[in-house]
Design a protein around this motif. Structure first.
Motif: not given
Lengths: 255, 270, 264
Positions: C65, C131, C203
């Motif tokens: 991420v 996210g 997230v």
């Protein structure tokens, strides 16, 4: 650079330049002509517009009125890049690219602008660095050089583009006294080779030796011009007289 | 590895979810998506094998099996679930939710699947608090945003139940993380907290692992835990209600409750 | 002589680090932690096992991420910085508005709006997309300011010399201004990315099993709160250190030619 017969047209023709910085009029109807192979020195008190005039010749400053023609090309936003290819400039604060070596400083423009191959550009750079006696330092970074050395590299960098006109904006004003002569010697050699140049400087001795013509500027106008001998020894105007009296050795600003 | 990347790519390229009637979607895709909280043992937690487990998970599995659909479990934050407007992402929440007036504005509660007793917990060595009447003026830890916070605030109303009695006054509520609250209580009576009000299940789990707590009798009140769905699909709500009723009738829910809690908390459910 | 001094400096720095680490470890002993439990859960926390739905989890998800959001944030930041430095009033207005909005509102609010509020006007985004978008837009705004200030700090004389040589605009930006600006941009940008590493835990709101979420879940399952918090903290720290090493490398690369004042 050999002395070919000078073309009849002037290399630079400036007509009626007006420039304001905010409310202040920095250039007031300035006109002048610069002939091929002519060496012109511009002097005057600070704020007189000398640097601005210089910068108008390669488009770093754009005037609000008037025209500048360099080698037959009128200087406009569209043509400015073309003009700059022929005009080299040396700055008071050198402005070398600190993240590149001396050699790279000199080759970046020929490669990017003139399309030279890297090897060719490096050869030319070595030649010019040799002429300014900096060839030994080709792989150093500007941060490792003294002021005088940096200015010499700056001159070589400008020369690598093979300019027809060199603009020097107070090239020695930021240098320690012991380095000034080295740089002036190189500019002199350049002049003797026939380079057309316009130089803003306070160095009177240098002006006497190198200049064909000296321009005295004050408050945005060219007050007086003529051969250095006449101008310095027999100033025609009061303003020039006052300027010289302050600048001569023994005066408040001794050089 | 490739499977992981494929799933990654799918997540990336298929962001939009059709927001259509829930029942249609479940029938069409054969998948029912359930949400729960994995930080609430023994109802929802992650076990030693990194799988979701607990009462809510087993109930969801039974629910999906009875429906004839595959179960897909998601674990978003409580705020996301409780604020409604699921937009078709999730179908049902078998997540130990207590119905409140605010939640009823965005969610429906078609069926109750167990009722959760609320208990008062004190430190083992505490001599001052014998019953809930003794918590007046004391510091009582409660989970942030929980019904227990409302209880000590004397504002808790359980829809469909008789109004509660609040035999105390001027309680100093200490809302916070329940795990931290229990650790604070275990430090000693009155060190940081005087008491905690929480569900029996949470209290038992805490007491079993910390050995310095005492759960007081009697149970303060019982909260219905209902299955929640997004408001606006009465057909789906009907399906949910009948499925849960069937699971209750054949004792599936009772068995699940016995397995995890040692007692049948679904007995009180209507 | 300077080489000797530098070696002594580095030796002493490492010794001090060792002493501090030992001090920290000794402090942790007082907590009576169950290290067996940490060892048992570490592979899960690191993401060496997949989540039940087959998706990556833990530190692996955190790294994914953060890296993806970093790339997107950089793209957004470059556009915004260009807008804020441009003479085009429309570009300037849009860039300034965006930067102000996304720096001035909390990241959590931005995530929730993108994930929960946008669906109400018909834009329903998946968990990972939400996210990434939130992180990229938020950090892009901060990064844009860092880029802009780095570019503005390059002396005007550099541009003038480049112009005087006749260099085209894109060469000036790419070969003259950018390398010098990067020297000033990299340290604060590095700090931003280390911060993003921790913010990626948001997230979990959308149900993704990243490191912080796992640590909390495992902690609550067994009431081993301290063990899990510490384990998660150490993993975040290790990841940050990796980021910092990369940053150091970049700083050295772009600091070439400029003399460094403090001995290293």
């Amino acid at each position: 650079m050999s002395l070919e017969p000078a073309p009849l047209q002037p290399l630079v023709r400036v007509t009626g330049l007006d420039k304001w910085h905010g409310d202040v009029k920095v250039l007031n109807g300035v006109s002048l002509e610069l002939h091929w192979h002519e060496r012109v020195v511009v002097c005057g008190p600070s704020g007189s517009g000398k640097s601005t005039l210089l910068r108008c010749l390669n488009g770093l400053d754009l005037p609000q009125a008037g025209t500048v023609v360099v080698d037959g090309i009128e200087l406009t936003r569209a043509s400015v890049e073309r003009v700059r290819r022929q005009v080299g400039m040396v700055f008071q604060s050198f402005n070398l690219f600190p993240h590149m070596t001396v050699l790279d400083n000199c080759t970046v423009a020929p490669i990017a602008v003139r399309g030279l191959r890297a090897a060719e550009a490096r050869e030319i750079a070595h030649d010019y660095l040799d002429r300014v006696r900096m060839a030994r330092h080709a792989h150093k970074y500007p941060g490792q050089l003294s002021g005088g050395e940096q200015q010499r590299v700056a001159i070589a960098r400008a020369l690598c583009m093979n300019p027809t006109l060199m603009l020097l904006d107070e090239p020695t004003s930021a240098l320690d006294p012991e380095m000034i002569q080295d740089v002036l010697d190189i500019v002199l050699a350049l002049a003797e080779d026939g380079m057309t140049m316009l130089c803003v400087t306070h160095e009177m001795g240098f002006a006497r030796r190198v200049a064909d013509r000296v321009l005295f500027m004050d408050h945005g106008e060219i007050v007086e011009q003529g051969p250095p001998g006449r101008l310095f020894d027999a100033p025609g105007t009061d303003r020039l007289r006052m300027f010289l009296s302050r600048r001569l050795p023994g005066g408040p600003i001794a050089r | 590895m490739r499977g992981v990347f494929l799933i990654l790519a799918l997540y990336f390229c298929v962001p939009a979810v059709w927001a259509g009637p829930t029942l249609d979607r479940v029938r069409r895709t054969g998948v029912v998506t359930d949400v729960l909280i994995t930080q609430y043992p023994p109802f929802g937690f992650i076990d030693a094998d990194n799988q979701v487990a607990g009462v809510d998970v087993d109930a969801a599995r039974a629910f999906a099996a009875r429906l004839g659909a595959r179960l897909n479990i998601e674990t978003p934050s409580w705020e996301s679930i409780v604020s409604g407007h699921w937009q078709g992402r999730w179908d049902v929440c078998i997540c130990s939710m207590t119905p409140t007036a605010e939640r009823a504005q965005v969610l429906s509660f078609p069926a109750q699947y167990y009722s959760s007793p609320a208990v008062l917990v004190v430190h083992r060595d505490d001599t001052r608090i014998q019953s809930v009447a003794d918590i007046s003026g004391k510091r009582v830890g409660v989970g942030s945003g929980s019904s227990y916070e409302k209880y000590i605030d004397r504002s808790l109303r359980i829809p469909g139940a008789a109004p509660l009695a609040f035999p105390f006054h001027d309680v100093i509520g200490v809302p916070g993380d329940e795990t931290i609250n229990f650790r604070n209580l275990a430090l000693g009576p009155g060190v940081r907290l005087d008491a905690i009000i929480s569900s029996l299940a949470t209290a038992k789990t805490a007491s079993d692992s910390m050995h310095t707590l005492k759960i007081l009798e009697p149970v303060l009140y019982r909260e219905p835990s209902r299955v929640a769905t997004e408001k606006g699909d009465p057909d789906w709500d009907q399906t949910v209600a009948s499925t849960i009723a069937a699971l209750k009738a054949d004792g599936t829910l009772a068995k699940i409750s016995q397995k995890w809690l040692g007692t049948d908390v679904t007995a009180d459910a209507r | 002589m300077p080489v000797e001094r530098r070696r002594h400096f580095r030796e002493k720095v490492w010794l001090t680090w060792l002493a501090l680490a030992l001090l920290l470890a000794w402090g942790c002993r007082g907590l009576h932690l169950d290290f067996g439990y940490i060892r048992e859960k570490l592979p899960f926390l690191l993401g060496l096992r997949l989540a039940p739905d087959g998706f990556i989890q833990g530190a692996a998800l955190t790294i994914f991420v953060t890296s993806a959001a970093m790339v997107c944030a950089l793209a957004v930041a470059l556009l915004t910085a260009a807008g804020r430095l441009s003479n085009n009033p429309f570009a300037f207005a849009v860039a300034t508005f965006y930067a102000s909005l996304f720096r001035g509102t909390p990241l959590l609010v931005q995530v929730l709006i993108i994930y929960l509020a946008l669906p109400q006007i018909g834009i329903v985004l998946g968990a990972l997309s939400s996210g990434l978008i939130a992180l990229s837009l938020n950090y892009g705004a901060y990064l844009a300011e860092t880029i802009r200030s780095g570019v503005m700090a390059v002396p005007a004389g550099q541009r003038e010399a480049a112009l005087a040589l006749g260099l085209p605009r894109w060469v000036i930006t790419w070969k003259i201004v950018a390398p010098q600006a990067l020297r000033l941009i990299i340290p604060p940008a590095g700090a931003l990315f280390v911060s993003m590493l921790k913010d990626s835990s948001l997230v979990s709101i959308m149900g993704l099993w990243e490191l912080n979420f796992l640590a909390q879940s495992y902690a609550r399952s067994t009431f081993r709160y301290m063990e899990m918090l510490l384990a998660a903290a150490l993993v975040y720290w290790a990841l940050s250190i990796v980021f910092e090493l990369v940053q150091l490398r970049l700083e050295r690369r772009f600091g070439r030619g400029i003399p460094v004042v403090i001995g290293r």
